[in-house]
Scaffold this motif. Sequence first.
Motif, PDB file in Angstrom:
ATOM      1  N   GLN A  53       0.907  -1.304   0.219  1.00 42.42           N
ATOM      2  CA  GLN A  53      -0.055   0.222  -0.017  1.00 42.42           C
ATOM      3  C   GLN A  53       1.030   1.198   0.033  1.00 42.42           C
ATOM      4  OE1 GLN A  53      -3.192   0.233  -0.299  1.00 42.42           O
ATOM      5  NE2 GLN A  53      -3.744  -2.014  -0.082  1.00 42.42           N
ATOM      6  N   PRO A  54       0.348   2.404  -0.534  1.00 47.11           N
ATOM      7  CA  PRO A  54       1.271   3.570  -0.327  1.00 47.11           C
ATOM      8  C   PRO A  54       1.281   3.981   0.876  1.00 47.11           C
ATOM      9  CG  PRO A  54      -0.671   3.344  -2.253  1.00 47.11           C
ATOM     10  CD  PRO A  54      -0.810   2.347  -1.355  1.00 47.11           C
ATOM     11  N   VAL A  55       2.508   4.931   1.120  1.00 49.35           N
ATOM     12  CA  VAL A  55       2.624   5.315   2.468  1.00 49.35           C
ATOM     13  C   VAL A  55       2.332   7.159   2.360  1.00 49.35           C
ATOM     14  CG1 VAL A  55       4.430   5.762   4.260  1.00 49.35           C
ATOM     15  CG2 VAL A  55       4.481   3.579   2.834  1.00 49.35           C
ATOM     16  N   LYS A  56       1.842   7.421   3.651  1.00 51.63           N
ATOM     17  CA  LYS A  56       1.449   8.922   3.353  1.00 51.63           C
ATOM     18  C   LYS A  56       2.053   9.558   4.409  1.00 51.63           C
ATOM     19  CE  LYS A  56      -2.895  11.383   2.443  1.00 51.63           C
ATOM     20  NZ  LYS A  56      -2.811  11.601   0.855  1.00 51.63           N
ATOM     21  N   GLY A  57       2.374  10.747   4.137  1.00 55.20           N
ATOM     22  CA  GLY A  57       3.078  11.669   5.317  1.00 55.20           C
ATOM     23  C   GLY A  57       3.148  12.983   4.802  1.00 55.20           C
ATOM     24  N   THR A  58       4.054  13.756   5.359  1.00 55.61           N
ATOM     25  CA  THR A  58       4.338  15.154   5.178  1.00 55.61           C
ATOM     26  C   THR A  58       5.519  15.307   4.331  1.00 55.61           C
ATOM     27  OG1 THR A  58       5.495  15.912   7.007  1.00 55.61           O
ATOM     28  CG2 THR A  58       2.883  15.694   7.135  1.00 55.61           C
ATOM     29  N   MET A  59       5.664  16.308   3.335  1.00 50.18           N
ATOM     30  CA  MET A  59       6.705  16.718   2.933  1.00 50.18           C
ATOM     31  C   MET A  59       8.011  16.863   3.844  1.00 50.18           C
ATOM     32  SD  MET A  59       8.300  16.973  -0.083  1.00 50.18           S
ATOM     33  CE  MET A  59       9.887  17.065  -0.087  1.00 50.18           C
ATOM     34  N   ARG A  60       7.616  17.201   4.955  1.00 50.22           N
ATOM     35  CA  ARG A  60       8.882  17.362   5.795  1.00 50.22           C
ATOM     36  C   ARG A  60       9.279  16.310   6.440  1.00 50.22           C
ATOM     37  NH1 ARG A  60       7.152  21.282   3.096  1.00 50.22           N
ATOM     38  NH2 ARG A  60       7.848  23.429   4.059  1.00 50.22           N
ATOM     39  N   GLY A  61       8.416  15.266   6.223  1.00 49.02           N
ATOM     40  CA  GLY A  61       9.019  13.626   6.676  1.00 49.02           C
ATOM     41  C   GLY A  61      10.147  13.128   6.069  1.00 49.02           C
ATOM     42  N   ARG A  62      10.368  11.728   6.225  1.00 48.89           N
ATOM     43  CA  ARG A  62      11.291  11.079   5.590  1.00 48.89           C
ATOM     44  C   ARG A  62      11.256   9.996   4.577  1.00 48.89           C
ATOM     45  NH1 ARG A  62      16.330  13.111   7.148  1.00 48.89           N
ATOM     46  NH2 ARG A  62      17.196  11.096   7.267  1.00 48.89           N
ATOM     47  N   LEU A  63      10.175  10.309   3.786  1.00 47.11           N
ATOM     48  CA  LEU A  63       9.589   9.279   2.761  1.00 47.11           C
ATOM     49  C   LEU A  63      10.589   9.411   1.639  1.00 47.11           C
ATOM     50  CD1 LEU A  63       5.785   9.656   2.769  1.00 47.11           C
ATOM     51  CD2 LEU A  63       7.041   7.934   3.812  1.00 47.11           C
ATOM     52  N   LEU A  64      10.739  10.575   1.127  1.00 48.66           N
ATOM     53  CA  LEU A  64      11.886  10.589  -0.042  1.00 48.66           C
ATOM     54  C   LEU A  64      13.100  10.266   0.448  1.00 48.66           C
ATOM     55  CD1 LEU A  64      10.504  13.506  -2.198  1.00 48.66           C
ATOM     56  CD2 LEU A  64      10.262  11.140  -2.611  1.00 48.66           C
ATOM     57  N   THR A  65      13.548  10.657   1.423  1.00 52.53           N
ATOM     58  CA  THR A  65      14.961  10.684   2.076  1.00 52.53           C
ATOM     59  C   THR A  65      15.243   9.000   2.025  1.00 52.53           C
ATOM     60  OG1 THR A  65      14.960  12.260   3.169  1.00 52.53           O
ATOM     61  CG2 THR A  65      16.634  10.741   3.912  1.00 52.53           C
ATOM     62  N   THR A  66      14.178   8.039   2.307  1.00 50.98           N
ATOM     63  CA  THR A  66      14.391   6.515   2.500  1.00 50.98           C
ATOM     64  C   THR A  66      14.581   6.077   1.129  1.00 50.98           C
ATOM     65  OG1 THR A  66      12.890   6.349   4.353  1.00 50.98           O
ATOM     66  CG2 THR A  66      13.128   4.551   3.101  1.00 50.98           C
ATOM     67  N   LEU A  67      13.866   6.754   0.229  1.00 51.72           N
ATOM     68  CA  LEU A  67      13.876   6.017  -1.281  1.00 51.72           C
ATOM     69  C   LEU A  67      15.341   6.730  -2.152  1.00 51.72           C
ATOM     70  CD1 LEU A  67      10.368   6.796  -2.372  1.00 51.72           C
ATOM     71  CD2 LEU A  67      11.688   4.474  -2.143  1.00 51.72           C
ATOM     72  N   THR A  68      15.666   8.034  -1.798  1.00 55.55           N
ATOM     73  CA  THR A  68      16.873   8.526  -2.600  1.00 55.55           C
ATOM     74  C   THR A  68      17.942   8.750  -1.705  1.00 55.55           C
ATOM     75  OG1 THR A  68      15.992  10.840  -1.950  1.00 55.55           O
ATOM     76  CG2 THR A  68      14.900   9.676  -3.926  1.00 55.55           C
ATOM     77  N   GLY A  69      17.932   8.813  -0.305  1.00 58.25           N
ATOM     78  CA  GLY A  69      19.190   9.113   0.400  1.00 58.25           C
ATOM     79  C   GLY A  69      19.105  10.572   0.596  1.00 58.25           C
ATOM     80  N   LEU A  70      18.619  11.285  -0.344  1.00 63.41           N
ATOM     81  CA  LEU A  70      18.612  12.850  -0.151  1.00 63.41           C
ATOM     82  C   LEU A  70      17.495  13.480   0.811  1.00 63.41           C
ATOM     83  CD1 LEU A  70      18.802  13.722  -3.996  1.00 63.41           C
ATOM     84  CD2 LEU A  70      20.644  13.897  -2.392  1.00 63.41           C
ATOM     85  N   ASP A  71      18.002  14.547   1.708  1.00 59.01           N
ATOM     86  CA  ASP A  71      17.252  14.873   2.660  1.00 59.01           C
ATOM     87  C   ASP A  71      16.702  16.513   1.906  1.00 59.01           C
ATOM     88  OD1 ASP A  71      15.636  16.173   4.587  1.00 59.01           O
ATOM     89  OD2 ASP A  71      17.212  16.265   5.905  1.00 59.01           O
ATOM     90  N   PHE A  72      15.367  16.552   1.619  1.00 59.36           N
ATOM     91  CA  PHE A  72      15.039  17.642   0.764  1.00 59.36           C
ATOM     92  C   PHE A  72      14.722  18.982   1.836  1.00 59.36           C
ATOM     93  CE2 PHE A  72      14.701  15.050  -2.607  1.00 59.36           C
ATOM     94  CZ  PHE A  72      14.840  15.625  -3.730  1.00 59.36           C
ATOM     95  N   GLY A  73      14.512  18.593   3.059  1.00 60.38           N
ATOM     96  CA  GLY A  73      14.399  19.501   4.073  1.00 60.38           C
ATOM     97  C   GLY A  73      13.055  20.246   3.992  1.00 60.38           C
ATOM     98  N   SER A  74      13.062  21.531   4.145  1.00 65.28           N
ATOM     99  CA  SER A  74      11.864  22.555   3.877  1.00 65.28           C
ATOM    100  C   SER A  74      11.928  22.861   2.395  1.00 65.28           C
ATOM    101  CB  SER A  74      11.938  23.525   4.910  1.00 65.28           C
ATOM    102  OG  SER A  74      13.177  24.202   4.540  1.00 65.28           O
ATOM    103  N   CYS A  75      12.909  22.272   1.548  1.00 62.62           N
ATOM    104  CA  CYS A  75      12.742  22.715  -0.010  1.00 62.62           C
ATOM    105  C   CYS A  75      11.400  22.412  -0.448  1.00 62.62           C
ATOM    106  CB  CYS A  75      13.938  22.133  -0.579  1.00 62.62           C
ATOM    107  SG  CYS A  75      14.098  22.817  -2.237  1.00 62.62           S
ATOM    108  N   ASP A  76      10.945  23.225  -1.477  1.00 61.23           N
ATOM    109  CA  ASP A  76       9.555  22.690  -2.290  1.00 61.23           C
ATOM    110  C   ASP A  76       9.896  22.049  -3.208  1.00 61.23           C
ATOM    111  OD1 ASP A  76       7.288  22.853  -3.953  1.00 61.23           O
ATOM    112  OD2 ASP A  76       6.502  24.618  -2.863  1.00 61.23           O
ATOM    113  N   LEU A  77       9.355  20.557  -3.253  1.00 56.42           N
ATOM    114  CA  LEU A  77       9.827  19.564  -4.070  1.00 56.42           C
ATOM    115  C   LEU A  77       9.550  20.117  -5.477  1.00 56.42           C
ATOM    116  CD1 LEU A  77      10.912  16.635  -4.355  1.00 56.42           C
ATOM    117  CD2 LEU A  77       8.660  15.795  -4.342  1.00 56.42           C
TER     118      LEU A  77
END
Length: 256
Positions: A121-145
Motif C-alpha cells: 500500500q502507499p505510504v502517506k506523510g508530510t513533505m517534511r518527513g523522511r519518505l523521499l529520504t528513504t527512497l533517494t538518500g537525499l534530505d529535501f528539508g523544507s525545500c519545495d519539491l
Amino acid sequence: MIHTSRSGHPRNFHTVSKWFALCALMLACAPPLVVREGWDADRGPAALLAASTSLAQFEDLTAEAAIELRRGELRDRGTALVQLINPDLFRVEVRGPFFTHIFTALLEGDSLTVYSRGMDQPVKGTMRGRLLTTLTGLDFGSCDLRYALLGLVEPGPIVEPIEYPHVGQAVVALAGGRRAWLDLRRGLVLRESIPLSEGDVLLRELREYRQLDALYLPRRVEIRQADISLVLVYKRYAFNSGLAVEDLQQGLPQVP
C-alpha cells in the motif's frame, strides 16, 4: 630538432592546425548561451529572482527527464515523468530499465503519498518527513519539491547584503538560510544551496537553460548532498495540456 614534412612546413604546424580546426568546429556546433529576453543587468538581483519563480505562469505541466541517482560508487538510471497542476498538486513517477516501476510520489499541498515497488500500500506523510529520504538518500528539508526538481527558485526576500564575487555575478542570501548564485549578464540563476539539519547542505546546480515561451528552465538539474547526487536531464515539456486531478492520481492504490 624540428621535423619537417615534404612540403617544408614543420610537422608540429600541421598538428596545431588540426587542433585549431577541431576546436573551431566544436564551438560552431555548441548551442548559443541563453540570455533572458529583454533582461538588463542593471535591474539587479531582486528583479532576477522575481523573474525566476515561474510556477504561476501556467495551469499544468508535463515533463519527461532522464534521471540518474548516484550513491557513492553506485549508480541507478531511469526515466522520470513530472506532472504539475497549479496551485499545489505535483506528481513524480520514476521508472527503471524496461519501464519497471521504481516509485511514484504525489504531493498535495504539504501531504506526500509515496508508492514504490515492494509496497503493498502507499505510504502517506508530510513533505517534511523522511519518505523521499528513504527512497533517494537525499534530505529535501523544507525545500519545495516542485521548485527543487524543475530547477526553479522558491520565492523569498533577500535578507543580507548582496555579494558580488565577480563582474556580472551576484550571491544572495534568502530567507531560511538559502543562498543563490546569479548570472546578472544572462538573467539566470546558476546555483542554490539549502541548509539542512545537523549542518548538511543540499546543493542544486542549474545548467543548460532553454527558453520555452516566457519560461526559462534549466535542461539539466543536479541535486547533491554529501556523496549522493540526483541528476535530471529534461527531454520534453508540455504546458496547459488539460491535465486533470484524476490523471495525477492514476496508478496509486487508495490508502486504507
